[in-house]
Design a protein around this motif. Sequence first.
Motif, PDB file in Angstrom:
ATOM      1  N   PHE A   1      39.418  34.008  54.783  1.00 47.69           N
ATOM      2  CA  PHE A   1      40.275  34.716  54.075  1.00 47.69           C
ATOM      3  C   PHE A   1      39.761  36.340  54.131  1.00 47.69           C
ATOM      4  CE2 PHE A   1      40.184  30.994  51.407  1.00 47.69           C
ATOM      5  CZ  PHE A   1      41.524  30.713  51.200  1.00 47.69           C
TER       6      PHE A   1
ATOM      7  N   LEU B   1      39.856  39.980  52.980  1.00 46.09           N
ATOM      8  CA  LEU B   1      39.784  40.546  51.693  1.00 46.09           C
ATOM      9  C   LEU B   1      40.337  42.198  52.077  1.00 46.09           C
ATOM     10  CD1 LEU B   1      36.420  39.294  50.246  1.00 46.09           C
ATOM     11  CD2 LEU B   1      38.858  38.190  50.123  1.00 46.09           C
TER      12      LEU B   1
ATOM     13  N   VAL C   1      35.945  36.258  53.745  1.00 46.01           N
ATOM     14  CA  VAL C   1      35.299  35.035  53.455  1.00 46.01           C
ATOM     15  C   VAL C   1      35.415  34.057  54.546  1.00 46.01           C
ATOM     16  CG1 VAL C   1      34.791  33.510  51.769  1.00 46.01           C
ATOM     17  CG2 VAL C   1      35.603  35.694  50.825  1.00 46.01           C
TER      18      VAL C   1
ATOM     19  N   ALA D   1      35.648  30.414  54.568  1.00 46.84           N
ATOM     20  CA  ALA D   1      35.659  29.539  53.591  1.00 46.84           C
ATOM     21  C   ALA D   1      35.639  28.091  54.211  1.00 46.84           C
ATOM     22  CB  ALA D   1      37.280  29.410  52.769  1.00 46.84           C
TER      23      ALA D   1
ATOM     24  N   PRO E   1      28.983  21.520  46.746  1.00 54.78           N
ATOM     25  CA  PRO E   1      28.815  22.711  45.576  1.00 54.78           C
ATOM     26  C   PRO E   1      29.920  23.615  45.458  1.00 54.78           C
ATOM     27  CG  PRO E   1      27.721  23.174  47.665  1.00 54.78           C
ATOM     28  CD  PRO E   1      28.214  21.801  47.983  1.00 54.78           C
ATOM     29  N   SER E   2      30.048  24.257  44.397  1.00 52.51           N
ATOM     30  CA  SER E   2      31.049  25.093  44.159  1.00 52.51           C
ATOM     31  C   SER E   2      31.239  26.258  45.297  1.00 52.51           C
ATOM     32  CB  SER E   2      31.043  25.993  42.994  1.00 52.51           C
ATOM     33  OG  SER E   2      31.481  25.384  41.745  1.00 52.51           O
ATOM     34  N   GLY E   3      32.691  26.435  45.708  1.00 53.15           N
ATOM     35  CA  GLY E   3      32.738  27.499  46.763  1.00 53.15           C
ATOM     36  C   GLY E   3      32.518  26.987  48.102  1.00 53.15           C
ATOM     37  N   CYS E   4      32.504  25.700  48.382  1.00 56.37           N
ATOM     38  CA  CYS E   4      32.348  25.217  49.734  1.00 56.37           C
ATOM     39  C   CYS E   4      33.725  25.185  50.428  1.00 56.37           C
ATOM     40  CB  CYS E   4      31.359  24.034  49.887  1.00 56.37           C
ATOM     41  SG  CYS E   4      32.080  22.619  49.148  1.00 56.37           S
ATOM     42  N   GLY E   5      34.593  25.197  49.795  1.00 53.08           N
ATOM     43  CA  GLY E   5      35.795  25.152  50.338  1.00 53.08           C
ATOM     44  C   GLY E   5      36.879  23.822  50.252  1.00 53.08           C
ATOM     45  N   LYS E   6      36.404  23.166  49.360  1.00 47.50           N
ATOM     46  CA  LYS E   6      36.982  21.773  48.876  1.00 47.50           C
ATOM     47  C   LYS E   6      38.575  22.208  48.588  1.00 47.50           C
ATOM     48  CE  LYS E   6      34.186  20.709  45.501  1.00 47.50           C
ATOM     49  NZ  LYS E   6      33.500  21.943  45.582  1.00 47.50           N
ATOM     50  N   THR E   7      38.834  22.664  47.575  1.00 47.95           N
ATOM     51  CA  THR E   7      40.326  23.340  47.079  1.00 47.95           C
ATOM     52  C   THR E   7      40.887  23.770  48.402  1.00 47.95           C
ATOM     53  OG1 THR E   7      39.555  23.305  44.847  1.00 47.95           O
ATOM     54  CG2 THR E   7      41.615  24.482  45.656  1.00 47.95           C
ATOM     55  N   THR E   8      40.230  24.838  49.066  1.00 48.51           N
ATOM     56  CA  THR E   8      41.041  25.137  50.034  1.00 48.51           C
ATOM     57  C   THR E   8      41.315  24.407  51.193  1.00 48.51           C
ATOM     58  OG1 THR E   8      39.494  27.389  49.930  1.00 48.51           O
ATOM     59  CG2 THR E   8      40.952  26.989  52.011  1.00 48.51           C
TER      60      THR E   8
ATOM     61  N   ARG F   1      29.155  27.594  51.897  1.00 54.96           N
ATOM     62  CA  ARG F   1      29.731  28.364  52.770  1.00 54.96           C
ATOM     63  C   ARG F   1      29.061  28.635  54.126  1.00 54.96           C
ATOM     64  NH1 ARG F   1      31.752  33.769  50.103  1.00 54.96           N
ATOM     65  NH2 ARG F   1      30.012  33.338  49.159  1.00 54.96           N
TER      66      ARG F   1
HETATM   67  P1  ADP Z   1      35.527  24.898  46.139  1.00 54.31           P
HETATM   68  O1  ADP Z   1      36.820  24.243  45.798  1.00 54.31           O
HETATM   69  O2  ADP Z   1      34.696  24.020  46.876  1.00 54.31           O
HETATM   70  O3  ADP Z   1      34.909  25.553  44.931  1.00 54.31           O
HETATM   71  P2  ADP Z   1      37.176  26.787  47.173  1.00 54.31           P
HETATM   72  O4  ADP Z   1      38.010  26.413  48.358  1.00 54.31           O
HETATM   73  O5  ADP Z   1      38.074  27.259  46.053  1.00 54.31           O
HETATM   74  O6  ADP Z   1      35.797  26.156  46.837  1.00 54.31           O
HETATM   75  O7  ADP Z   1      36.588  28.396  47.701  1.00 54.31           O
HETATM   76  C1  ADP Z   1      35.937  28.393  48.956  1.00 54.31           C
HETATM   77  C2  ADP Z   1      35.653  29.800  49.110  1.00 54.31           C
HETATM   78  O8  ADP Z   1      36.621  30.704  49.831  1.00 54.31           O
HETATM   79  C3  ADP Z   1      35.091  30.685  47.823  1.00 54.31           C
HETATM   80  O9  ADP Z   1      34.082  31.557  48.483  1.00 54.31           O
HETATM   81  C4  ADP Z   1      36.145  31.067  47.429  1.00 54.31           C
HETATM   82  O10 ADP Z   1      35.796  32.479  46.790  1.00 54.31           O
HETATM   83  C5  ADP Z   1      36.877  31.694  48.718  1.00 54.31           C
HETATM   84  N1  ADP Z   1      38.544  31.842  48.461  1.00 54.31           N
HETATM   85  C6  ADP Z   1      39.139  30.622  47.958  1.00 54.31           C
HETATM   86  N2  ADP Z   1      40.466  31.200  48.032  1.00 54.31           N
HETATM   87  C7  ADP Z   1      40.374  32.612  48.386  1.00 54.31           C
HETATM   88  C8  ADP Z   1      41.423  33.609  48.327  1.00 54.31           C
HETATM   89  N3  ADP Z   1      42.837  33.110  48.254  1.00 54.31           N
HETATM   90  N4  ADP Z   1      41.283  34.909  48.826  1.00 54.31           N
HETATM   91  C9  ADP Z   1      39.949  35.045  49.019  1.00 54.31           C
HETATM   92  N5  ADP Z   1      38.872  34.244  49.074  1.00 54.31           N
HETATM   93  C10 ADP Z   1      39.275  33.009  48.784  1.00 54.31           C
END
Ligand code: ADP
Length: 229
Positions: free
Chosen positions: A13, A15, A21, A23, A42-49, A212
């Motif tokens: 991503f 910014l 970032v 991800a 862990p939170s922020g490891c990119g699961k949702t992404t 990350r």
């Molecule tokens: P998880 O689901 O594992 O908690 P995310 O996939 O939500 O992790 O996020 C992974 C990383 O990418 C995080 O550091 C988050 O801040 C960053 N991130 C996610 N979406 C965006 C976005 N649209 N723009 C910038 N950074 C993003």
Amino acid sequence: MSELQIENISMRFDLPNGTHVQALKNVSMTLKEGEIMSVLGPSGCGKTTLLNIVAGFLAPTEGRIVLGGKPIKGPAPERGMVFQKGALFEWMNVRENVDFGPRMKGMPKKQRDEISDHLLEVVGLRDFKEKAVYELSGGMQQRVALARCLANEPDVILMDEPLGALDALTREKMQGLVLKLWKETGKTIILITHSVEEALLLGERLVVMAPRPGRIHKEYNLPFAEMGV
Ligand code: ADP
Ligand code: ADP
């Protein structure tokens, strides 16, 4: 065979302030048709992404998603998503929520009603068809979300902590429902969860992601899902 291939996915991503970032970095995995895989990390490891990329909501910086031999292009009903909460249409009743996909496809009312009757029966909400979403408990709302997803006849169901907002007892009941649906429908499922117990119970396979930039730390084969909760 609708095998799901996640091939060398990286996501960066950029910014507005000029930084970025990373991800995800080189994430690859293959799910056989009908396989259920849980993802922990862990939170922020990119699961949702990662899930958003598989769904087609996000285009990866590198890599590709291939389903049934065809690279995906954007979102499509073959890949359904179930969110943690808040994704139902509040102004529609239960049936209208479940009905949404078939209605968009222009399916006749009689046929749509058969589908929503069946699915609401399956998720245990037969008596709640005409209720407003806000009249339902959290667990019941997630049942509607599952039924709505199934109404689109997806090959792959992507679950982003679908049970994360529920209390312990409701969560346990819903874990049973997810397993039942998986067994009865034969869908391919990716389930993100923060609960180690849930990951162990519901996955045939478990992927643990590293912090990350998100990578696969380790993969395990599990025996529990086959046995039932
Ligand atoms: P998880 O689901 O594992 O908690 P995310 O996939 O939500 O992790 O996020 C992974 C990383 O990418 C995080 O550091 C988050 O801040 C960053 N991130 C996610 N979406 C965006 C976005 N649209 N723009 C910038 N950074 C993003
Ligand atoms: P679930 O495990 O489906 O979330 P709950 O444990 O929250 O269900 O509730 C148990 C039962 O109580 C439900 O199956 C439903 O019959 C009833 N119930 C719960 N909340 C409501 C509500 N807001 N309106 C009507 N009935 C409810």
